[in-house]
Scaffold this motif. Structure first.
Motif, PDB file in Angstrom:
ATOM      1  N   LYS A  28      65.829  76.787  29.778  1.00  0.00           N
ATOM      2  CA  LYS A  28      66.514  75.829  28.911  1.00  0.00           C
ATOM      3  C   LYS A  28      66.609  74.464  29.558  1.00  0.00           C
ATOM      4  O   LYS A  28      66.544  73.429  28.888  1.00  0.00           O
ATOM      5  N   ASN A  79      72.954  71.718  29.710  1.00  0.00           N
ATOM      6  CA  ASN A  79      71.650  71.127  30.035  1.00  0.00           C
ATOM      7  C   ASN A  79      71.615  70.514  31.429  1.00  0.00           C
ATOM      8  O   ASN A  79      70.884  69.568  31.699  1.00  0.00           O
ATOM      9  N   GLU A 471      72.946  83.932  28.809  1.00  0.00           N
ATOM     10  CA  GLU A 471      72.737  82.677  29.532  1.00  0.00           C
ATOM     11  C   GLU A 471      73.051  82.881  31.011  1.00  0.00           C
ATOM     12  O   GLU A 471      74.115  83.403  31.360  1.00  0.00           O
ATOM     13  N   THR A 491      67.769  81.227  29.301  1.00  0.00           N
ATOM     14  CA  THR A 491      68.232  81.973  28.134  1.00  0.00           C
ATOM     15  C   THR A 491      67.419  83.247  28.044  1.00  0.00           C
ATOM     16  O   THR A 491      66.192  83.190  27.972  1.00  0.00           O
TER      17      THR A 491
END
Length: 493
Positions: A28, A79, A471, A491
Motif C-alpha cells: 500500500k 500511507n 493490514e 494489505t
C-alpha cells in the motif's frame, strides 16, 4: 481416538501442505528506512521484540536506530506520512532496552554504563500526540558488578518496574530490588524481594499487572523447582505457589532446561517449562501450569513427554528437507499465547548457531502445543521450516512472528506465523495460518514481496506488526528496491 486423529491430521497438514500459493499481499505504501542492527544485543533473547507499536488502524510508532548511538521514535500515519520524530538522548555506552506503549505516551528505557563503576536505567516519556519528550529521568542505579539491570512493564504500559539483581559469589540470585513507576514515570514505591529461603536461584522472570501487582517466577533448587510469588502494592506478605518440576523420576534426575510465562489481565499466570535428563541432557517433557493466587491453587496440564515416537515423527517430517536429528536439542520456549476463547498455545523453536566465531545461525522447526480452558491438550503440531542467516544478522530476520486474528464461535482464532524463507524457488515472507481449535493448517502463502538476497540485511522481524487483521507494517529489502531497507505498509488479500 478422536483426539489422536486430530493430532495426526494437523501434523500432516503442517508438514505436507500444498505448494505455496500466489502473492497474497499488496504494498500500500513504501518508504526507504535506515536502521543499524545493535551488535551488543543478545541474539538468542531479543531485548526488544516489538520495535513497532500500533496506535490505531492507521497510525503507529517505531523505534529507529541509525549508527551506533542515534535513536529516535517516529510516528507514522496513513500511507506512511511521518507525523513527528523525537530523538532519544543517549550518552557514552548506552543502549535502548525497552520500548513501551502506554495510554498517551511511549516510554523508552535505556541502559547506561556511566564509566564510573555504575550502571543506570534512564526513562524517557514521549507524548504520542505531539512527539514532545515530557520527562527524562534516571530510574535506577546499581554497581556494574551486579547482573545487568532490567525493566518489566504491564501489558497496558500503566506500570513499570526498574530492578536490579543481587547475587552471591556463585552468581546465584539472593535478592531483587527495584522501583515501581506509573506511566508518567512517577515513582509509586520501592520494591525488595528477599529470596534467602530459596536455594541456587539462577533464573528469575518478573511480570506486572495493570494494578501494579508483581509476579516473580523463580527457578531454584539446582534448576528443579519453579516458584511464583505475587507481591502487591499494599505490601502484604507475598503469596507463593511452588512446584517441583525436576528431580528424580523413573531412575533419572531431571532439571528445568527453560521456562516461559504469561500473565493474564485477571491476574492468573501460566508457566511452561521444558525438562531434561541431568546426565544426558536428553529432552524429557513439557510441563504447563496455571497459577491462581486468588484461589491459592495450581492447575497442572498433563505432562507432555518427548518420547522416541515423538522424535521419530519429527524426523519423518524433516526427511522432506533432509533434516534428521539423533535427538531433540537446541529447542527453546519462545512464546505463550492466549486466544479469545481461552485456549492456551505454547510455542517452542529449534534455533542455534553452527559454532565458531562467524558461523551462521539457523531457525528450524516450531513445536506447538494447544490446551483448552481446563488445560487438557487439544492438539500438538510441528511446523517444519529451514532458515539460515549470517552471524552478523543473527536471528534478526529469521525465526518467526506470530499473530492471533479472527474469532468465530465455531472456528475460534487463527494463529498466523510470518517467516522469511526460501520455498519453491521464492525468497519471500511466507504466512502460515493455523486454526487454534483443531490445529489444521493452510499452505504457506508467499506475500509476494520478493525479498532480496545478499550480504545486506533482508528483513527485520521485530518491526513487523499487525494494525488490523488485513493490514500490517514491516521492514524488508525487496528485490525491486534492493538499495535499502523499506518501511512497508501491506494489505493482505
Amino acid at each position: 481416538m478422536i483426539r489422536l486423529s486430530v493430532i495426526l491430521l494437523s501434523l500432516l497438514l503442517l508438514l505436507y501442505p500444498t505448494a505455496p500459493t500466489q502473492a497474497q499481499a499488496k504494498i500500500k505504501a513504501a518508504l526507504p528506512f535506515a536502521y543499524t542492527l545493535d551488535p551488543t544485543e543478545d541474539v538468542y533473547n531479543e531485548q526488544i521484540s516489538r520495535k513497532t507499536r500500533p496506535l490505531s488502524a492507521t497510525e503507529f510508532v517505531v523505534l529507529q536506530k541509525q549508527g551506533q548511538s542515534e535513536y529516535s521514535v517516529d510516528k507514522y500515519t496513513d500511507n506512511l506520512k511521518k507525523a513527528w520524530s523525537a530523538k532519544v538522548p543517549v550518552a557514552g555506552v548506552e543502549t535502548v532496552i525497552a520500548f513501551i506503549r502506554a495510554k498517551d505516551a511511549v516510554l523508552v528505557i535505556t541502559h547506561r554504563d556511566n564509566g564510573q563503576g555504575s550502571q543506570q536505567l534512564h526513562g524517557h516519556q514521549i507524548n504520542l500526540a505531539t512527539g514532545a519528550t515530557e520527562k527524562s529521568l534516571m530510574l535506577l542505579e546499581a554497581p556494574m558488578t551486579f547482573r545487568k539491570a532490567n525493566v518489566a512493564a504491564s501489558e497496558d504500559g500503566g506500570r513499570l518496574l526498574a530492578y536490579q539483581y543481587q547475587t552471591d559469589q556463585n552468581q546465584q540470585i539472593t535478592n531483587i530490588r527495584g522501583h515501581l513507576y506509573d506511566s508518567q514515570l512517577t515513582k509509586i514505591k520501592d520494591t525488595n524481594y528477599t529470596l534467602g529461603d530459596l536455594s541456587t536461584i539462577f533464573s528469575a522472570d518478573i511480570q506486572l499487572s495493570s494494578n501494579g501487582d508483581q509476579y516473580v517466577s523463580l527457578i531454584s533448587d539446582n534448576m528443579q523447582r519453579l516458584t511464583v510469588r505475587r507481591y502487591t502494592l499494599a505490601g502484604a506478605t507475598p503469596k507463593s505457589l511452588s512446584v517441583l518440576a525436576g528431580g528424580a523420576t523413573g531412575g533419572n534426575k531431571l532439571y528445568i532446561l527453560d521456562g516461559k510465562y504469561k500473565l493474564l489481565p485477571d491476574g492468573k499466570l501460566f508457566g511452561a517449562v521444558l525438562t531434561a535428563d541431568e546426565k544426558t541432557a536428553v529432552y524429557h517433557s513439557l510441563r504447563t501450569i496455571k497459577f491462581d493466587f486468588e484461589a491459592e491453587d495450581m492447575i497442572f496440564a498433563e505432562e507432555f513427554k518427548f518420547t522416541p515416537a515423538y522424535l521419530e515423527s519429527v524426523n519423518n517430517m524433516g526427511k522432506v528437507r533432509g533434516v534428521v536429528a539423533e535427538r531433540l536439542e537446541d529447542i527453546y520456549l519462545s512464546e505463550i499465547l492466549m486466544t479469545s476463547e481461552n485456549r492456551l498455545i505454547v510455542l517452542a523453536e529449534k534455533k542455534f548457531a553452527a559454532g565458531g566465531e562467524n558461523a551462521p545461525y539457523f531457525g528450524l522447526e516450531l513445536h506447538l502445543f494447544a490446551y483448552n480452558d481446563v488445560l487438557n491438550v487439544s492438539w500438538n503440531s510441528v511446523v517444519m521450516k529451514q532458515q539460515e542467516a549470517p552471524a552478523s544478522q543473527g536471528f534478526s530476520g529469521i525465526s518467526y512472528k506470530a499473530n492471533l486474528s479472527g474469532n468465530t464461535l465455531l472456528s475460534g482464532n487463527t494463529l498466523q506465523l510470518l517467516t522469511l524463507e526460501q520455498l519453491n524457488g521464492k525468497h519471500d515472507l511466507f504466512l502460515r495460518s493455523i486454526n487454534t481449535v483443531t490445529g489444521a493448517a493452510k499452505a504457506p502463502v508467499a506475500l509476494g514481496l520478493g525479498v532480496a538476497k545478499g550480504s545486506e540485511v533482508p528483513y527485520i522481524k521485530s518491526f513487523t506488526a499487525w494494525l488490523t487483521e488485513k493490514e500490517l507494517v514491516t521492514i524488508a529489502r525487496t528485490a525491486k528496491a534492493s538499495s535499502s531497507l523499506q518501511l512497508l505498509r501491506l494489505t493482505l488479500k
